[in-house]
Design a protein around this motif. Structure first.
Motif, mmCIF file in Angstrom:
data_model
loop_
_atom_site.group_PDB
_atom_site.id
_atom_site.type_symbol
_atom_site.label_atom_id
_atom_site.label_comp_id
_atom_site.label_asym_id
_atom_site.label_seq_id
_atom_site.Cartn_x
_atom_site.Cartn_y
_atom_site.Cartn_z
ATOM 1 N N ALA A 156 -16.721 18.551 85.066
ATOM 2 C CA ALA A 156 -16.022 19.063 83.991
ATOM 3 C C ALA A 156 -15.551 18.035 82.974
ATOM 4 N N VAL A 157 -15.392 16.722 83.728
ATOM 5 C CA VAL A 157 -14.649 15.553 82.835
ATOM 6 C C VAL A 157 -15.457 14.360 83.194
ATOM 7 N N SER A 158 -15.944 13.944 81.698
ATOM 8 C CA SER A 158 -16.729 12.542 82.069
ATOM 9 C C SER A 158 -15.591 11.432 82.596
ATOM 10 N N GLU A 159 -16.211 10.327 83.006
ATOM 11 C CA GLU A 159 -15.612 9.014 83.422
ATOM 12 C C GLU A 159 -14.669 8.492 82.390
ATOM 13 N N GLN A 160 -15.686 8.525 81.409
ATOM 14 C CA GLN A 160 -15.082 7.989 79.977
ATOM 15 C C GLN A 160 -13.892 8.563 79.476
ATOM 16 N N GLU A 161 -13.885 10.001 79.721
ATOM 17 C CA GLU A 161 -12.714 10.759 79.056
ATOM 18 C C GLU A 161 -11.575 10.592 80.041
ATOM 19 N N ARG A 162 -11.746 10.664 81.530
ATOM 20 C CA ARG A 162 -10.905 10.584 82.406
ATOM 21 C C ARG A 162 -10.262 9.026 81.975
ATOM 22 N N LEU A 163 -10.609 7.943 81.964
ATOM 23 C CA LEU A 163 -10.112 6.738 81.548
ATOM 24 C C LEU A 163 -9.476 6.744 80.299
ATOM 25 N N GLN A 164 -9.765 7.341 79.207
ATOM 26 C CA GLN A 164 -8.973 7.323 78.271
ATOM 27 C C GLN A 164 -7.676 8.464 78.333
ATOM 28 N N ILE A 165 -7.777 9.354 79.101
ATOM 29 C CA ILE A 165 -6.699 9.923 79.514
ATOM 30 C C ILE A 165 -5.517 9.094 80.234
ATOM 31 N N LYS A 166 -6.268 8.339 81.405
ATOM 32 C CA LYS A 166 -5.548 7.572 82.196
ATOM 33 C C LYS A 166 -4.765 6.508 81.465
ATOM 34 N N GLU A 167 -5.038 5.959 80.476
ATOM 35 C CA GLU A 167 -4.242 5.036 79.512
ATOM 36 C C GLU A 167 -3.071 5.555 79.067
ATOM 37 N N LYS A 168 -3.034 6.722 78.839
ATOM 38 C CA LYS A 168 -1.624 7.528 78.466
ATOM 39 C C LYS A 168 -0.769 7.988 79.395
ATOM 40 N N LEU A 169 -1.056 7.858 80.546
ATOM 41 C CA LEU A 169 0.012 8.434 81.718
ATOM 42 C C LEU A 169 1.162 7.427 81.833
ATOM 43 N N ASP A 170 1.408 6.339 81.684
ATOM 44 C CA ASP A 170 2.356 5.780 81.940
ATOM 45 C C ASP A 170 3.625 5.969 80.924
ATOM 46 N N LYS A 171 2.976 6.276 79.689
ATOM 47 C CA LYS A 171 4.089 6.669 78.536
ATOM 48 C C LYS A 171 4.411 7.889 78.750
ATOM 49 N N TRP A 172 3.791 8.844 79.162
ATOM 50 C CA TRP A 172 4.303 10.147 79.316
ATOM 51 C C TRP A 172 4.973 10.161 80.641
ATOM 52 N N ALA A 173 4.862 9.446 81.903
ATOM 53 C CA ALA A 173 5.631 9.510 83.125
ATOM 54 C C ALA A 173 7.076 8.697 82.596
#
Length: 477
Positions: A156-173
């Motif tokens: 359901a989720v491409s590796e490119q999209e997963r990496l784009q989401i991953k970049e935002k995780l630290d800010k949200w955490a």
């Protein structure tokens, strides 16, 4: 004779047929029942894990008999491409004690044609797991081998999209760790897993003693079919994701009324079904309020329970000015489109007594101006008077999550300090001590911590900010 083939007309007729089939309530209810059987299979396979519907759609697929009475609120929009978000207005932290106590959980949702897994389960829940894990790592930096990876289903989720989401995780955490929310101590990191009707095998879970993570099983209940519709031999067309957008097809039916009348509904033939649904919906609306609360109003823990939020439809016919778990008198602010008005002054849009303030508020843009100019000033004035008399104040609205929450935020800002202690002098003149967007946001987080279903609209929050942060003379007319 003209036998010319009109491709556009053929396409239009095909689309009209598909639309008719998808909106047919007979097809919808029998499709839901087919998906419910699959949900039961998963429940039997993981009997030790609590099963939670992801509202709103998920409630159609989980029999209340097997459901854990702790619904989840993961929105697909928070997982839409380019719109990924960990929203502090719906952090779903109330699910963590459930996960800890049971060493995991199952979330149930569905999606319409075009996808096998809804964005809520393929991206919003994985984001939630990764952000909570990273926030725990920030709060407890000495934990070793703590998994903070973002896991998404490759189908359901491409590796490119997963990496784009991953970049935002630290800010949200970081935002979660810095918020006023209190995170329970997770013994293991969260990890999402996925099951769909096309799964050949279900994930095997280790015993509790050997677990390296707490599984969050994301169950997509509906089978993916071509164009979302597939004929069945039993006289109906299977509609993928039938529980979605029930306002379009349900004729007023809700998950609750469906499950209360399931046998009658699915046992009725196609022609008679609309009439049966109409009768069931009318009967549910005519149920008279009882002598007791259907569901007690939620105390806001950060304010020592002095403010409570509830649903108008849960109130008894004659509200009690004492509650079993409250040692003081209880006063009420009731905000509803159905408030009976005093015959002498309909323009006032309110009726009140010593312990009861009733305010009329319908939906719509014009009513939001009324919310700002009348509902918020009148309600906060009443709340202050009753708190000064030592009362607990219960604020109720038609949804139990919008207007009542807006009024509660204003009251918490005006009459309670940053530690949640009653401080009426600050709100004596109608203005609190140094209100700010941050302090207002903190009050909302207090409410959500106690009442996870609280979900005020953006426009309600804007009116609350305007009420608290601007002079009355500058408020919009």
């Amino acid at each position: 004779m003209d036998f010319t083939y009109d491709a556009h007309q053929a396409d239009a007729e095909a689309l009209a047929y598909v639309r008719k089939e998808t909106l047919d309530i007979f097809n919808r209810l029998h499709s839901i029942l087919e998906d419910v059987r699959f949900v039961h299979q998963v429940h039997e396979a993981y009997g030790g894990l609590p099963m939670l519907p992801n509202l709103r759609c998920g409630a159609w697929y989980v029999d209340p008999i097997i459901a854990t009475d702790v619904p989840a609120y993961f929105k697909s929009t928070d997982g839409h491409f380019g719109n990924w978000s960990f929203n502090l207005r719906r952090p779903n932290l109330h699910l963590l004690p459930v996960v800890i106590e049971n060493s995991g959980m199952i979330l149930v949702d569905s999606t319409r044609a075009g996808k096998r897994i809804p964005d809520a389960l393929s991206k919003t829940v994985p984001i939630w797991c990764a952000v909570v894990n990273r926030a725990m790592a920030l709060i407890h930096p000495n934990r070793g081998n703590w998994d903070t990876e973002l896991y998404c289903p490759p189908i359901a989720v491409s590796e490119q999209e997963r990496l784009q989401i991953k970049e935002k995780l630290d800010k949200w955490a970081q935002a979660l760790a810095n918020s006023s929310y209190v995170l329970p101590d997770l013994p293991l990191p969260l990890r999402p897993l996925w099951i769909t009707p096309s799964s050949s095998v279900f994930p095997r879970l280790p015993t509790r003693e050997n677990m390296k993570y707490l599984p969050v099983i994301c169950l997509s209940a509906s089978k993916q079919v071509h164009e979302g519709v597939e004929r069945r031999a039993h006289g109906f067309s299977y509609v993928q994701g039938s529980g979605d957008d029930h306002e379009l097809w349900g004729m007023g039916l809700t998950p609750q009324t469906f499950w209360e009348n399931k046998d009658e509904l699915v046992g009725t033939d196609r022609d008679a079904l609309p009439s049966i649904v109409t009768d069931i919906v009318a009967s549910s609306k005519m149920r008279a309020a009882g002598d007791t609360w259907k569901v007690l109003p939620t105390p806001i823990a950060a304010a020592d329970g002095l403010l409570r939020i509830g649903l108008v439809s849960d109130m008894p016919s004659k509200p009690h000015f004492r509650l079993s778990d409250v040692n003081t008198n209880v006063s009420y602010v009731v905000i509803s489109a159905e408030v009976p008005l005093p015959e002498s002054d309909e323009g006032l849009k309110a009726s009140s007594s010593k312990h009861m303030l009733r305010l009329k508020l319908a939906e719509g843009k014009k009513e939001q101006i009324h919310f700002l100019q009348s509902v918020l000033p009148e309600s906060t004035r009443f709340v202050r008077e009753r708190l000064a008399e030592g009362d607990t104040v219960c604020i109720c609205c038609d949804s139990g999550k919008d207007a009542s929450v807006g009024v509660a935020i204003a009251a918490l800002q005006l009459f309670f300090d940053d530690q949640g202690k009653l401080h009426l002098e600050a709100g004596k003149s109608g203005a609190s001590v140094n209100p700010s967007k941050e302090s207002i946001r903190t009050r909302l987080q207090w409410i959500i911590s106690s009442r996870p279903q609280a979900n005020p609209s953006r426009v309600t929050l804007k009116r609350v900010n305007e009420f608290l942060l601007s002079s009355p003379s500058f408020r919009r007319k």
